[in-house]
Design an enzyme around this catalytic site. Sequence first.
Site, mmCIF file in Angstrom:
data_model
loop_
_atom_site.group_PDB
_atom_site.id
_atom_site.type_symbol
_atom_site.label_atom_id
_atom_site.label_comp_id
_atom_site.label_asym_id
_atom_site.label_seq_id
_atom_site.Cartn_x
_atom_site.Cartn_y
_atom_site.Cartn_z
ATOM 1 N N TYR A 1 51.243 144.418 -116.168
ATOM 2 C CA TYR A 1 52.487 143.636 -116.165
ATOM 3 C C TYR A 1 53.173 143.741 -114.793
ATOM 4 C CZ TYR A 1 57.439 142.634 -116.895
ATOM 5 O OH TYR A 1 58.724 142.163 -116.749
ATOM 6 N N SER B 1 60.875 142.575 -111.458
ATOM 7 C CA SER B 1 61.249 143.763 -112.233
ATOM 8 C C SER B 1 61.193 145.007 -111.359
ATOM 9 C CB SER B 1 60.265 143.905 -113.396
ATOM 10 O OG SER B 1 60.372 145.181 -113.971
ATOM 11 N N ASN C 1 61.545 148.263 -126.732
ATOM 12 C CA ASN C 1 62.629 148.689 -125.846
ATOM 13 C C ASN C 1 63.727 149.411 -126.614
ATOM 14 O OD1 ASN C 1 61.717 145.749 -124.436
ATOM 15 N ND2 ASN C 1 61.767 147.569 -123.159
ATOM 16 N N LEU C 2 64.452 150.210 -125.866
ATOM 17 C CA LEU C 2 65.426 151.116 -126.487
ATOM 18 C C LEU C 2 66.562 150.393 -127.215
ATOM 19 C CD1 LEU C 2 66.486 153.969 -126.915
ATOM 20 C CD2 LEU C 2 67.545 153.859 -124.652
ATOM 21 N N LYS D 1 53.975 140.893 -111.600
ATOM 22 C CA LYS D 1 55.267 140.639 -110.940
ATOM 23 C C LYS D 1 55.115 140.788 -109.424
ATOM 24 C CE LYS D 1 57.697 139.763 -114.545
ATOM 25 N NZ LYS D 1 58.124 138.381 -114.760
ATOM 26 N N ARG E 1 67.837 155.414 -117.137
ATOM 27 C CA ARG E 1 67.594 154.054 -116.638
ATOM 28 C C ARG E 1 68.913 153.415 -116.216
ATOM 29 N NH1 ARG E 1 63.402 155.946 -117.094
ATOM 30 N NH2 ARG E 1 61.496 155.209 -118.046
HETATM 31 P P1 NAD Z 1 61.497 136.561 -123.350
HETATM 32 O O1 NAD Z 1 60.141 136.790 -123.889
HETATM 33 O O2 NAD Z 1 62.657 136.647 -124.285
HETATM 34 O O3 NAD Z 1 61.563 135.153 -122.606
HETATM 35 C C1 NAD Z 1 60.451 134.591 -121.947
HETATM 36 C C2 NAD Z 1 60.280 133.166 -122.456
HETATM 37 O O4 NAD Z 1 59.175 132.573 -121.787
HETATM 38 C C3 NAD Z 1 59.993 133.090 -123.953
HETATM 39 O O5 NAD Z 1 60.935 132.221 -124.559
HETATM 40 C C4 NAD Z 1 58.572 132.534 -124.033
HETATM 41 O O6 NAD Z 1 58.392 131.691 -125.162
HETATM 42 C C5 NAD Z 1 58.448 131.788 -122.715
HETATM 43 N N1 NAD Z 1 57.089 131.655 -122.189
HETATM 44 C C6 NAD Z 1 56.143 132.629 -122.049
HETATM 45 N N2 NAD Z 1 55.032 132.105 -121.500
HETATM 46 C C7 NAD Z 1 55.277 130.780 -121.276
HETATM 47 C C8 NAD Z 1 54.509 129.728 -120.718
HETATM 48 N N3 NAD Z 1 53.246 129.894 -120.311
HETATM 49 N N4 NAD Z 1 55.076 128.500 -120.654
HETATM 50 C C9 NAD Z 1 56.346 128.295 -121.077
HETATM 51 N N5 NAD Z 1 57.108 129.259 -121.612
HETATM 52 C C10 NAD Z 1 56.580 130.500 -121.699
HETATM 53 O O7 NAD Z 1 61.707 137.567 -122.125
HETATM 54 P P2 NAD Z 1 63.040 137.944 -121.341
HETATM 55 O O8 NAD Z 1 63.419 139.327 -121.709
HETATM 56 O O9 NAD Z 1 64.019 136.851 -121.458
HETATM 57 O O10 NAD Z 1 62.454 138.024 -119.859
HETATM 58 C C11 NAD Z 1 62.506 136.906 -118.991
HETATM 59 C C12 NAD Z 1 61.766 137.256 -117.706
HETATM 60 O O11 NAD Z 1 62.363 138.405 -117.124
HETATM 61 C C13 NAD Z 1 60.294 137.598 -117.910
HETATM 62 O O12 NAD Z 1 59.565 137.064 -116.835
HETATM 63 C C14 NAD Z 1 60.275 139.103 -117.864
HETATM 64 O O13 NAD Z 1 59.036 139.608 -117.417
HETATM 65 C C15 NAD Z 1 61.380 139.386 -116.856
HETATM 66 N N6 NAD Z 1 61.972 140.718 -117.010
HETATM 67 C C16 NAD Z 1 62.496 141.076 -118.215
HETATM 68 C C17 NAD Z 1 63.042 142.359 -118.381
HETATM 69 C C18 NAD Z 1 63.584 142.785 -119.719
HETATM 70 O O14 NAD Z 1 63.807 143.979 -119.918
HETATM 71 N N7 NAD Z 1 63.851 141.885 -120.669
HETATM 72 C C19 NAD Z 1 63.067 143.242 -117.300
HETATM 73 C C20 NAD Z 1 62.541 142.828 -116.063
HETATM 74 C C21 NAD Z 1 61.996 141.548 -115.930
HETATM 75 N N1 UDP Z 2 62.986 154.950 -125.233
HETATM 76 C C1 UDP Z 2 63.076 155.820 -126.306
HETATM 77 N N2 UDP Z 2 62.772 155.340 -127.554
HETATM 78 C C2 UDP Z 2 62.417 154.050 -127.784
HETATM 79 C C3 UDP Z 2 62.333 153.164 -126.680
HETATM 80 C C4 UDP Z 2 62.612 153.655 -125.411
HETATM 81 O O1 UDP Z 2 63.412 156.987 -126.139
HETATM 82 O O2 UDP Z 2 62.146 153.686 -128.941
HETATM 83 C C5 UDP Z 2 63.341 155.433 -123.877
HETATM 84 C C6 UDP Z 2 62.218 155.319 -122.856
HETATM 85 O O3 UDP Z 2 61.415 156.486 -122.875
HETATM 86 C C7 UDP Z 2 63.010 155.154 -121.553
HETATM 87 C C8 UDP Z 2 64.276 154.408 -121.988
HETATM 88 O O4 UDP Z 2 64.376 154.625 -123.401
HETATM 89 O O5 UDP Z 2 63.422 156.427 -121.067
HETATM 90 C C9 UDP Z 2 64.223 152.900 -121.720
HETATM 91 O O6 UDP Z 2 63.015 152.387 -122.274
HETATM 92 P P1 UDP Z 2 62.750 150.827 -122.431
HETATM 93 O O7 UDP Z 2 61.428 150.662 -123.101
HETATM 94 O O8 UDP Z 2 63.928 150.174 -123.045
HETATM 95 O O9 UDP Z 2 62.688 150.322 -120.914
HETATM 96 P P2 UDP Z 2 61.725 150.742 -119.704
HETATM 97 O O10 UDP Z 2 62.609 151.411 -118.717
HETATM 98 O O11 UDP Z 2 60.664 151.629 -120.235
HETATM 99 O O12 UDP Z 2 61.219 149.443 -119.218
#
Ligand code: NAD
Ligand code: UDP
Length: 336
Positions: A148, A124, A198-199, A152, A230
């Site tokens: 968190y 991330s 999240n937004l 990572k 963002r």
């Molecule tokens: P998500 O929660 O929708 O998917 C993660 C999945 O992992 C879930 O289905 C959950 O049940 C499973 N899981 C969690 N712990 C587990 C374990 N111990 N064993 C097996 N399964 C497990 O999340 P996502 O948004 O799809 O994100 C996927 C990855 O991307 C994550 O590692 C997250 O940190 C990373 N990431 C997400 C974002 C975002 O904004 N969504 C941004 C940056 C990084």
């Molecule tokens: N944000 C907002 N209202 C919400 C959720 C998020 O104004 O209910 C804003 C937050 O301050 C950031 C952007 O939207 O500027 C993206 O936030 P998000 O939580 O989606 O992702 P982040 O970049 O924080 O991981």
Amino acid sequence: MTILVTGATGFIGSHFCVQALQQGLDVLLLDNLENSSLKVLDAIEQVTGVKPNFIEADLRDKSQLTQIFSVNKIDSVVHFAGYKAVGESATNPLMYYRNNVAGSINLLEVMKEQAVHKLVFSSSATVYGEPVFNPYTEEHRKLPFNPYGQTKSMMEDMMADLCKSDSQFSMVALRYFNPIGAHPSGKLGEDPKGIPNNLMPYITKVAVGELAELGVFGDDYDTVDGTGVRDYIHVMDLAEGHVKAIEYLNNHKGYEAINLGAGHGYSVLQLVKAFEDVNQVKIPYVIKPRREGDLAAYWADATKAEKLLGWTTQLTINDMVRDSWAWQSRNPKGYN
Ligand code: NAD
Ligand code: UDP
């Protein structure tokens, strides 16, 4: 050759599985269903015409992982599984270290034991912390400021060290910026439990009438309109980045960290306006105080992904808001 996908039924994992299956890749889906639903498997089948192979398992159980690796011909791993809520990671850090770090160590150990050498990992942009410069390049120093982000960064370091210790390994950490959007069919999308943090999911829940109004966290940042900026990336572009990363691993050894972002940012109010204009839905909002820990603005330098993976984003902010709304409007209760 089989690609094991951990966290496969989650938001990003499920979109990756669709993309992989549609390109004829053989994927084995693994998830403990803690933050996702079995209904995702039906959606993947509807979209791809392929019934996915699924194993319900938990990364924290190493013996279960060993068993899975010993009975399947796994060639590479795409590792999405983990917890992702920044606020929760600050209140319950050990739970995050146990799942995201100890769970990932189990995976790396089993990969080493079973001679599986290729890994793509969901990292991330949060690993960078406060921007020293914008856009972030991969050389920007890492200084995550929540547990968190620490998890990572720690996993990235373990991957780099493992690759240094054994030249057979090839591993890529993909540093995602802000994934939004959904599969264009409207059959798969983001389905957070409870009130979204999240937004984008917050906006779609306001649009569908489940939440009354959006709170905009701060309008006094030094940005185009005072609201946070963002780098939003369509989840289908993100999914394709993983397919390209697997191709890259097939031809390269060692460790790389690579940004996956569009290379430019949008403010909160710009995203809201795009959503309203494209979907013809009004999003009532109120300005609230800044959210603790939020940064004003950051976006990706995405040139390394283009150079190494041959990947750039194809979809626009309008595609993102259209597809997010297609998913939420057709599935007001998500997968339920
Ligand atoms: P998500 O929660 O929708 O998917 C993660 C999945 O992992 C879930 O289905 C959950 O049940 C499973 N899981 C969690 N712990 C587990 C374990 N111990 N064993 C097996 N399964 C497990 O999340 P996502 O948004 O799809 O994100 C996927 C990855 O991307 C994550 O590692 C997250 O940190 C990373 N990431 C997400 C974002 C975002 O904004 N969504 C941004 C940056 C990084
Ligand atoms: N944000 C907002 N209202 C919400 C959720 C998020 O104004 O209910 C804003 C937050 O301050 C950031 C952007 O939207 O500027 C993206 O936030 P998000 O939580 O989606 O992702 P982040 O970049 O924080 O991981």
